[in-house]
Design a protein around this motif. Structure first.
Motif, short mmCIF file in Angstrom:
data_model
loop_
_atom_site.label_atom_id
_atom_site.label_comp_id
_atom_site.label_asym_id
_atom_site.label_seq_id
_atom_site.Cartn_x
_atom_site.Cartn_y
_atom_site.Cartn_z
N SER A 74 0.82 -1.16 -0.04
CA SER A 74 -0.01 0.03 -0.04
C SER A 74 0.87 1.13 0.04
CB SER A 74 -1.19 -0.02 1.19
OG SER A 74 -0.16 0.09 2.55
N LEU A 75 0.36 2.39 -0.09
CA LEU A 75 0.85 3.57 -0.21
C LEU A 75 1.90 3.96 0.81
CD1 LEU A 75 0.93 6.48 -1.85
CD2 LEU A 75 -0.71 7.24 -0.22
N CYS A 76 1.54 3.54 2.01
CA CYS A 76 2.51 3.95 3.35
C CYS A 76 3.02 2.61 4.01
CB CYS A 76 1.59 4.69 4.47
SG CYS A 76 1.31 6.18 3.64
N TYR A 77 3.13 1.39 3.05
CA TYR A 77 3.37 0.20 3.64
C TYR A 77 3.08 -0.48 4.81
CZ TYR A 77 7.07 0.52 -0.05
OH TYR A 77 7.86 0.58 -1.18
N ASP A 78 1.64 0.17 5.01
CA ASP A 78 0.95 -0.39 6.21
C ASP A 78 0.30 -1.79 6.12
OD1 ASP A 78 -0.84 1.05 4.51
OD2 ASP A 78 -0.96 2.83 6.13
N LEU A 79 0.14 -1.92 4.62
CA LEU A 79 -0.18 -3.29 4.27
C LEU A 79 0.54 -3.73 3.10
CD1 LEU A 79 -2.25 -5.65 4.44
CD2 LEU A 79 -3.59 -4.46 2.94
N THR A 80 1.38 -5.11 3.46
CA THR A 80 2.10 -5.68 2.33
C THR A 80 1.51 -6.96 2.13
OG1 THR A 80 3.69 -6.47 3.83
CG2 THR A 80 4.16 -4.07 3.08
N LEU A 81 1.95 -7.34 0.89
CA LEU A 81 1.64 -8.69 0.11
C LEU A 81 2.51 -9.40 -0.43
CD1 LEU A 81 -0.91 -10.93 0.33
CD2 LEU A 81 -1.86 -9.45 -1.57
N SER A 82 2.94 -10.74 0.06
CA SER A 82 3.89 -11.32 -1.09
C SER A 82 2.99 -12.53 -1.49
CB SER A 82 5.24 -11.70 -0.30
OG SER A 82 5.13 -12.45 0.68
N ALA A 83 3.53 -13.32 -2.51
CA ALA A 83 2.71 -14.27 -3.45
C ALA A 83 3.53 -15.20 -3.93
CB ALA A 83 1.56 -13.64 -4.38
N GLU A 84 3.63 -16.52 -3.31
CA GLU A 84 4.39 -17.59 -4.07
C GLU A 84 3.56 -18.54 -4.44
OE1 GLU A 84 8.10 -18.61 -1.37
OE2 GLU A 84 6.48 -17.79 -0.06
N HIS A 85 3.89 -19.23 -5.64
CA HIS A 85 3.08 -20.26 -6.32
C HIS A 85 3.76 -21.67 -5.74
CE1 HIS A 85 1.12 -22.81 -9.50
NE2 HIS A 85 0.57 -22.16 -9.31
N HIS A 86 2.82 -22.63 -5.50
CA HIS A 86 3.75 -23.75 -4.60
C HIS A 86 2.95 -24.84 -5.64
CE1 HIS A 86 5.51 -22.36 -1.12
NE2 HIS A 86 4.52 -21.58 -1.19
N PRO A 87 3.84 -25.83 -5.69
CA PRO A 87 3.68 -27.34 -6.63
C PRO A 87 2.04 -27.69 -5.82
CG PRO A 87 5.81 -27.48 -5.65
CD PRO A 87 5.29 -26.14 -4.97
N GLY A 88 1.23 -28.31 -6.77
CA GLY A 88 0.11 -28.59 -6.55
C GLY A 88 -1.09 -27.58 -6.72
N GLY A 89 -0.70 -26.59 -7.33
CA GLY A 89 -1.58 -25.54 -7.97
C GLY A 89 -2.21 -24.55 -6.52
N HIS A 90 -1.33 -24.48 -5.91
CA HIS A 90 -1.52 -23.05 -4.54
C HIS A 90 -0.85 -22.17 -4.42
CE1 HIS A 90 -3.37 -27.40 -3.26
NE2 HIS A 90 -4.23 -26.48 -2.76
N VAL A 91 -1.62 -21.10 -4.06
CA VAL A 91 -0.60 -19.93 -3.97
C VAL A 91 -0.86 -19.58 -2.37
CG1 VAL A 91 -0.79 -17.29 -4.44
CG2 VAL A 91 -1.38 -18.93 -6.22
N LYS A 92 0.45 -19.07 -2.05
CA LYS A 92 0.75 -18.74 -0.51
C LYS A 92 0.75 -17.32 -0.70
CE LYS A 92 3.71 -19.19 3.41
NZ LYS A 92 4.95 -19.50 3.94
N LEU A 93 -0.15 -16.61 0.14
CA LEU A 93 -0.21 -15.28 0.18
C LEU A 93 0.50 -14.81 1.69
CD1 LEU A 93 -3.64 -14.11 -1.27
CD2 LEU A 93 -1.30 -14.13 -2.32
N THR A 94 1.64 -14.07 2.01
CA THR A 94 2.00 -13.58 3.27
C THR A 94 1.35 -12.09 3.33
OG1 THR A 94 3.71 -15.07 3.13
CG2 THR A 94 3.66 -13.11 4.59
N SER A 111 0.03 -15.94 7.00
CA SER A 111 -0.20 -16.56 5.49
C SER A 111 -1.36 -17.34 5.14
CB SER A 111 0.91 -17.53 5.26
OG SER A 111 2.12 -17.02 5.44
N THR A 112 -1.96 -17.15 4.22
CA THR A 112 -3.25 -17.79 3.81
C THR A 112 -2.83 -18.60 2.48
OG1 THR A 112 -3.94 -15.90 2.59
CG2 THR A 112 -4.74 -16.17 4.60
N VAL A 113 -3.39 -19.59 2.29
CA VAL A 113 -3.08 -20.57 1.03
C VAL A 113 -4.45 -20.70 0.29
CG1 VAL A 113 -2.37 -22.86 0.09
CG2 VAL A 113 -1.35 -21.63 2.44
N HIS A 114 -4.34 -20.51 -1.01
CA HIS A 114 -5.44 -20.49 -1.88
C HIS A 114 -5.22 -21.25 -3.23
CE1 HIS A 114 -7.07 -16.75 0.22
NE2 HIS A 114 -5.55 -16.49 0.25
N ALA A 115 -6.12 -21.92 -3.64
CA ALA A 115 -6.26 -22.48 -4.98
C ALA A 115 -5.89 -21.61 -6.03
CB ALA A 115 -7.32 -23.48 -5.23
#
Length: 136
Positions: A74-94, A111-115
């Motif tokens: 976000s503008l002031c870095y008060d919310l950040t998000l990083s995303a990694e694609h993992h084997p098996g078709g899942h995205v880990k969002l930190t 972290s949350t994990v999403h299909a």
């Protein structure tokens, strides 16, 4: 309100989108992390959402995967998000939440994990609707 993830171990809620000044693109909202350990909350400042929905849409479009980590903030870095694609078709969002400047006394990550396909598209739609409820 947008809920990201379930209650194990933390649940993220985005709520109360509002314009501070009617004529400017500043869009603020609350982000709250809740878990059995307690709650943390901060106000996030963005310009028209800072492209959070666009970032999530790009992840959904690349459902076959990518290498490395993709990031957003976000503008002031008060919310950040990083995303990694993992084997098996899942995205880990930190998700990173920080106290607002100037104090910046604390920071929190979960972290949350999403299909990679439909689940990411649904999250993208929810975040876009959330931002558009005030941004347009």
């Amino acid at each position: 309100m947008v809920q990201v993830g379930d209650s194990r171990p933390a649940r993220l809620l985005l709520s109360e989108p509002a314009r501070r000044y009617e004529e400017e693109p500043t869009l603020d909202f609350l982000v709250r992390a809740q878990g059995p350990w307690g709650n943390v909350e901060t106000s996030v400042e963005t310009w028209e959402g800072d492209g959070l929905d666009t970032f999530l849409a790009s992840l959904a479009e690349d459902f076959r995967g990518w290498e490395g980590v993709r990031t957003w903030h976000s503008l002031c870095y008060d919310l950040t998000l990083s995303a990694e694609h993992h084997p098996g078709g899942h995205v880990k969002l930190t998700w990173g939440i920080r106290d607002r400047a100037p104090s910046e006394e604390w920071q929190f990550e979960t972290s949350t994990v999403h299909a990679a396909g439909e689940d990411m598209r649904n999250l993208t739609t929810e975040v876009h609707t959330f931002i558009a409820s005030v941004a347009e």
